[in-house]
Design a protein around this motif. Structure first.
Motif, PDB file in Angstrom:
ATOM      1  N   PRO A   1      36.564  38.096  28.992  1.00 52.67           N
ATOM      2  CA  PRO A   1      37.687  37.358  28.408  1.00 52.67           C
ATOM      3  C   PRO A   1      37.204  36.237  27.493  1.00 52.67           C
ATOM      4  O   PRO A   1      36.168  35.624  27.742  1.00 52.67           O
TER       5      PRO A   1
ATOM      6  N   ARG B   1      47.454  46.740  21.824  1.00 51.00           N
ATOM      7  CA  ARG B   1      47.504  46.208  23.191  1.00 51.00           C
ATOM      8  C   ARG B   1      48.638  46.896  23.940  1.00 51.00           C
ATOM      9  O   ARG B   1      49.784  46.881  23.500  1.00 51.00           O
TER      10      ARG B   1
ATOM     11  N   ASP C   1      49.909  27.006  26.305  1.00 50.36           N
ATOM     12  CA  ASP C   1      50.659  27.848  25.364  1.00 50.36           C
ATOM     13  C   ASP C   1      52.141  27.543  25.475  1.00 50.36           C
ATOM     14  O   ASP C   1      52.655  27.335  26.567  1.00 50.36           O
TER      15      ASP C   1
ATOM     16  N   TYR D   1      38.772  33.370  26.849  1.00 54.48           N
ATOM     17  CA  TYR D   1      39.110  32.038  27.338  1.00 54.48           C
ATOM     18  C   TYR D   1      39.984  32.172  28.576  1.00 54.48           C
ATOM     19  O   TYR D   1      40.535  33.241  28.856  1.00 54.48           O
TER      20      TYR D   1
ATOM     21  N   ARG E   1      40.297  43.115  27.814  1.00 57.42           N
ATOM     22  CA  ARG E   1      39.873  43.734  26.551  1.00 57.42           C
ATOM     23  C   ARG E   1      38.819  44.817  26.786  1.00 57.42           C
ATOM     24  O   ARG E   1      37.977  44.703  27.657  1.00 57.42           O
TER      25      ARG E   1
ATOM     26  N   GLU F   1      43.615  34.160  29.117  1.00 49.91           N
ATOM     27  CA  GLU F   1      43.830  35.298  28.204  1.00 49.91           C
ATOM     28  C   GLU F   1      44.510  36.409  28.998  1.00 49.91           C
ATOM     29  O   GLU F   1      43.988  36.860  30.022  1.00 49.91           O
TER      30      GLU F   1
ATOM     31  N   LYS G   1      48.458  26.503  21.493  1.00 50.86           N
ATOM     32  CA  LYS G   1      48.917  27.717  20.822  1.00 50.86           C
ATOM     33  C   LYS G   1      50.425  27.821  20.928  1.00 50.86           C
ATOM     34  O   LYS G   1      50.983  27.626  22.012  1.00 50.86           O
TER      35      LYS G   1
END
Ligand code: SAM
Ligand code: SF4
Ligand code: SF4
Length: 351
Positions: A246, A207, A30, A248, A255, A251, A84
């Protein structure tokens, strides 16, 4: 998954991307690109007015990377494994013609392109960003209580205009919109359940972020942090939640799914449960310094490399050298030892 761990690719995939790892075996995945250090908000936890006053010396325009320079870094990073890119700031929608940059980055093959904004200018910009090729967007909104929100952004900006921005993003097809809320003890923690209630079942995914000790100006104290577990418990009491695996490696949000099918939330527990071992992010400041950790003391001056006439291969070689020397894991080491370290401000490095 291909040998480089690229999502959606089979093991047999002949991958053009090299496998670049840091000293702790973490790939570079990223890139967060800050396009300005300026902001139209003065969030108390990020750019407090006492520090970022009228005479604050923001970067002069000539010191900002141009869109062409940012694109060169992005292309080089994509060749080394970055999948990303997140455009951020300061407030990225204050950078003139930012949608032109979005268009340039959207043409790099295989990149997921996203942007984080405070939402103030989003109602007028959402469609142009989508048309330029933006894939997704994150909007920061700390409270739905207008008085609390005006106090937290400290420029008296009303909640309803950010909500209009979120609606415009959804209407433009930037779904799901992520809505980020930093939770500060005694300031907005009593509004967590109300936010969950409001965004359940909409195209927005909420979030919650633990308040972090970034920079030097926000007067951070551990007592101000509301642990992610406490946030989850508050919501679970009203709407029962189940954990989600998760998606990936790397992350950052853990969640949780509403048991009744109302969608999901995420919590980012950077203080109470650091995730350095899976941290695959590099950050590029608006003036072209590359940081390998949000809490890094020094950035690597890529602008000098770019403006010194480096070829694409030399630029890639510089990035390789920086990433392969990386051993950062500040959050795991957060202690009395690291407390007094010089750090860069979140509004400069982009969060
Ligand atoms: N101005 C844009 C915005 O606010 O979305 C982008 C830049 S901002 C620095 C990126 C993210 O960092 C925002 O979601 C913000 O809430 C978060 N942030 C800033 N200071 C923080 C802190 N001390 N702890 C946790 N998150 C923080
Ligand atoms: Fe600006 Fe974003 Fe920082 Fe708030 S969090 S002061 S909106 S850069
Ligand atoms: Fe990554 Fe640094 Fe944050 Fe750890 S402290 S997760 S290494 S940015």
């Amino acid at each position: 998954m291909c040998p480089n761990g690229i999502r959606g690719k089979p093991l047999s995939y002949a991958c053009p991307v090299e496998r670049l790892l840091d000293r702790l075996g973490r790939p570079i995945r990223d890139l967060r690109v800050s396009v300005t250090d300026r902001c139209n908000f003065r969030c108390v936890y990020c750019m407090p007015k006492e520090v970022f006053g009228r005479d604050h010396p923001f970067l002069p325009r000539a010191e900002l990377l141009t869109f062409e320079e940012i694109e060169r870094v992005a292309r080089a990073a994509a060749g080394l494994g970055v999948e990303k890119i997140r455009i951020t700031g300061g407030e990225p929608l204050l950078r003139r013609d930012v949608e032109t940059l979005v268009g340039m980055l959207a043409r790099i093959p295989g990149l997921d392109l996203t942007l984080t904004t405070n939402g103030a200018l989003l109602a007028q910009k959402a469609q142009a960003l989508r048309d330029a090729g933006l894939d997704r967007i994150t909007v920061s909104l700390d409270s739905l209580d207008d008085e609390v929100f005006r106090g937290m952004n400290d420029v008296d900006f009303p909640v309803e205009r950010v909500l209009a921005g979120i609606d415009a993003a959804l209407a433009a097809g930037l779904a799901p919109v992520k809505v980020n809320a930093v939770v500060k003890r005694g300031v907005n923690d009593d509004g967590v359940a109300a936010m969950a209630r409001a965004f359940r079942g909409t195209g927005a995914v909420l979030r919650f972020i633990e308040y972090m000790d970034v920079g030097h100006s926000n007067g951070w104290r551990l007592d101000d942090v509301v642990p992610a577990a406490e946030i989850v418990a508050a919501i679970d009491a009203e709407y029962p939640l189940d954990p989600v695996e998760p998606g990936y490696r790397g992350e950052v949000a853990s969640r949780w799914r509403y048991r009744d099918g109302g969608g999901e939330i995420g919590v980012i527990s950077s203080v109470t449960q650091p995730f350095c071992r899976d941290c695959t992010r590099a950050r590029l400041s608006a003036d072209g310094k590359l940081y390998t950790c949000l809490f890094a003391v020094h950035g690597h001056d890529l602008r000098a490399v770019l403006r010194g006439g480096a070829s694409d291969e030399e630029l890639a070689e510089t990035l390789r050298g920086i990433w392969s020397a990386r051993a950062d894991r500040y959050s795991e080491l957060r202690s009395a030892e690291t407390e007094g370290l010089a750090k860069v401000e979140m509004s400069y490095i982009g969060g």
